[in-house]
Design a protein around this motif. Structure first.
Motif, short mmCIF file in Angstrom:
data_model
loop_
_atom_site.label_atom_id
_atom_site.label_comp_id
_atom_site.label_asym_id
_atom_site.label_seq_id
_atom_site.Cartn_x
_atom_site.Cartn_y
_atom_site.Cartn_z
N ARG A 1 50.73 60.48 58.52
CA ARG A 1 50.53 61.22 57.29
C ARG A 1 51.09 60.44 56.11
NH1 ARG A 1 49.25 65.82 55.13
NH2 ARG A 1 48.82 66.80 57.15
N ASN A 2 50.26 60.24 55.11
CA ASN A 2 50.65 59.73 53.80
C ASN A 2 50.14 60.72 52.78
OD1 ASN A 2 51.89 56.84 53.94
ND2 ASN A 2 50.21 56.79 55.42
N ASP A 3 51.03 61.49 52.20
CA ASP A 3 50.61 62.61 51.35
C ASP A 3 49.81 62.18 50.13
OD1 ASP A 3 51.65 64.64 52.95
OD2 ASP A 3 53.65 64.47 52.06
N TRP A 4 49.95 60.92 49.71
CA TRP A 4 49.22 60.48 48.53
C TRP A 4 47.77 60.10 48.86
CZ3 TRP A 4 47.59 55.32 48.48
CH2 TRP A 4 48.21 54.45 49.39
N ALA A 5 47.42 60.04 50.14
CA ALA A 5 46.03 59.74 50.53
C ALA A 5 45.14 60.95 50.29
CB ALA A 5 45.97 59.33 51.99
N ASP A 6 43.84 60.70 50.15
CA ASP A 6 42.89 61.79 49.95
C ASP A 6 42.54 62.50 51.25
OD1 ASP A 6 42.28 61.28 47.05
OD2 ASP A 6 41.61 59.36 47.86
N ARG A 7 42.59 61.78 52.36
CA ARG A 7 42.28 62.35 53.67
C ARG A 7 43.33 61.88 54.67
NH1 ARG A 7 38.93 63.62 50.42
NH2 ARG A 7 36.64 63.52 50.53
N GLN A 8 43.60 62.75 55.65
CA GLN A 8 44.49 62.39 56.75
C GLN A 8 43.68 62.38 58.04
OE1 GLN A 8 47.59 61.67 55.79
NE2 GLN A 8 47.34 62.51 53.72
N TRP A 9 43.75 61.29 58.79
CA TRP A 9 43.10 61.22 60.10
C TRP A 9 44.17 60.78 61.10
CZ3 TRP A 9 38.70 57.55 62.09
CH2 TRP A 9 38.08 58.14 63.20
N ILE A 10 45.10 61.68 61.34
CA ILE A 10 46.28 61.37 62.12
C ILE A 10 45.96 61.23 63.60
CG2 ILE A 10 48.56 62.24 62.81
CD1 ILE A 10 48.73 63.59 60.04
N ASP A 11 45.04 62.03 64.11
CA ASP A 11 44.83 62.10 65.56
C ASP A 11 43.78 61.13 66.08
OD1 ASP A 11 42.70 63.38 64.40
OD2 ASP A 11 42.73 65.13 65.72
N ALA A 12 43.44 60.12 65.31
CA ALA A 12 42.46 59.13 65.77
C ALA A 12 42.99 58.37 66.98
CB ALA A 12 42.13 58.14 64.65
N GLY A 13 42.14 58.12 67.94
CA GLY A 13 42.50 57.32 69.10
C GLY A 13 42.34 55.84 68.82
N PRO A 14 42.73 54.98 69.76
CA PRO A 14 42.66 53.53 69.52
C PRO A 14 41.25 52.99 69.34
CG PRO A 14 43.38 54.01 71.77
CD PRO A 14 43.40 55.30 71.03
N HIS A 15 40.24 53.57 70.01
CA HIS A 15 38.87 53.10 69.82
C HIS A 15 38.37 53.49 68.42
CE1 HIS A 15 38.77 53.70 74.42
NE2 HIS A 15 39.10 52.47 74.14
N GLU A 16 38.72 54.70 67.98
CA GLU A 16 38.33 55.13 66.64
C GLU A 16 39.02 54.28 65.58
OE1 GLU A 16 37.70 59.89 67.36
OE2 GLU A 16 39.70 59.05 67.62
#
Length: 355
Positions: free
Chosen positions: A239-254
């Protein structure tokens, strides 16, 4: 040869996963029957998972989404070729191999919070007549302190050693009294293929944000540049709150596909730079003290020093990095280093074994 790869292959970290996988696939491309040495430790697992569920110091929340990220890593781990599991602290219970390759990653970092000072990574107890270290690193270990005699003596058992950065080269050379080569991280030496079918989390271009601990000045500069372009800033893995989107749960292939399809990359991490280089993405990296040594070496290797910035860097400088494609000479230097790194590994594994 039947070859075991000893590394940090179960870390909840995109770079650790990919360096393990790329080294494994690289060895197979050289004709070896390679598997990961699947060491197990309850102590290490507890420390790794605790960190994975709260990876950013002082940041609370997101436990459920970080748990999903961990689950995706577990799925990816299970798909990799592995040896039967054996205790990390009991290498005598591992299977026998014709050769063992130790590395890449910070396998010799004596200050690592849970893998530091584990003798197996220094070759102790490995059941193979041929031991090779490929792209091994001491991480942020202070090179001025060198190695004490006991750890240096363990390194003498290796038949061939190559390292990932100049600081590690200096430590090994002083400890053993001989020079060793610096090679590319496996993600550049044996790079993953680009997934052309993937279209990313956005319909249009985006800035891939990978890391944490960004300074306010760097964050403001990157975000302002992205707004002028009309691109969202998408934070992956953390999580980086200054980003527009959070994609925290991405796996290594993603993660790999995400980096390949980004319009530009902003990072604090070594493998953020590695994947930007692999997929020729414009990028800017704010180097932390923890990763500064290996980042500076990588950038000197490929001629990308200008891509490292600090908190005082002007907005204009960061904008220039993100605006333009990588310099033409970078890819040619990587290709040359890639060829040399592969040859070093090939020769090390073809070396005669002492009786």
């Amino acid at each position: 040869m039947k070859t075991g790869v000893l590394t940090f292959h179960r870390c909840i970290n995109y770079g650790s996963y990919w360096q393990a996988r790329c080294l494994l696939e690289g060895l197979r491309s050289l004709g070896h029957d390679a598997v990961l040495l699947d060491h197990a430790s309850g102590r290490v697992d507890r420390a790794e998972w605790k960190c994975a569920l709260r990876p950013v110091p002082g940041q609370r929340g997101d436990r459920a989404v970080y748990r999903r990220k961990v689950s995706r890593f577990f799925e990816a781990f299970e798909a990799l070729p592995r040896s039967p599991r054996f205790p990390l602290d009991a290498p005598e219970r591992m299977p026998e191999f014709d050769a063992v390759v130790v590395g890449s990653d910070e396998v010799w970092n004596l200050s690592h919070p849970w893998y530091g000072r584990v003798p197996i990574f220094y070759g102790e107890g490995l059941k193979a007549p041929l031991m090779v270290a490929y792209a091994a690193s001491f991480g942020h270990h202070d090179e001025s302190g060198g190695l004490d005699r006991a750890w240096a003596q363990r390194l003498r058992a290796f038949d061939a050693i190559c390292v990932r950065d100049e600081a590690s080269r200096s430590i090994v050379s002083r400890a053993l009294g001989t020079d060793v080569p610096v090679v590319l991280d496996p993600c550049l030496a044996f790079p993953p293929a680009r997934d052309e079918s993937w279209r990313g989390p956005e319909e249009h271009a985006y800035v891939a944000l990978y890391g944490h601990g960004f300074s306010p000045g760097f964050a403001s500069s990157v975000h302002a540049w992205a707004r002028r372009r009309g691109w969202p800033v998408v934070s992956i893995g953390y999580r980086n709150d200054w980003a527009d989107r959070q994609w925290i749960d991405a796996g290594p292939h993603e993660f790999a596909a995400f980096m390949a399809n980004a319009g530009a990359v902003a990072t604090t991490f070594f493998h953020g730079c590695v994947f930007a280089l692999r997929f020729q993405r414009p990028f800017a990296c704010e180097a932390s003290w923890y990763r500064g040594t290996k980042l500076r070496c990588l950038m000197r290797q490929v001629g990308g020093e200008r891509h490292l910035v600090d908190a005082s860097s002007a907005m204009q400088g960061i904008s220039r990095l993100l605006d333009k494609p990588l310099a033409a000479g970078i890819e040619s230097r990587i290709e040359s280093l890639r060829s040399a790194s592969r040859e070093i590994l090939r020769e090390a594994l073809n070396a005669p074994v002492a009786a």
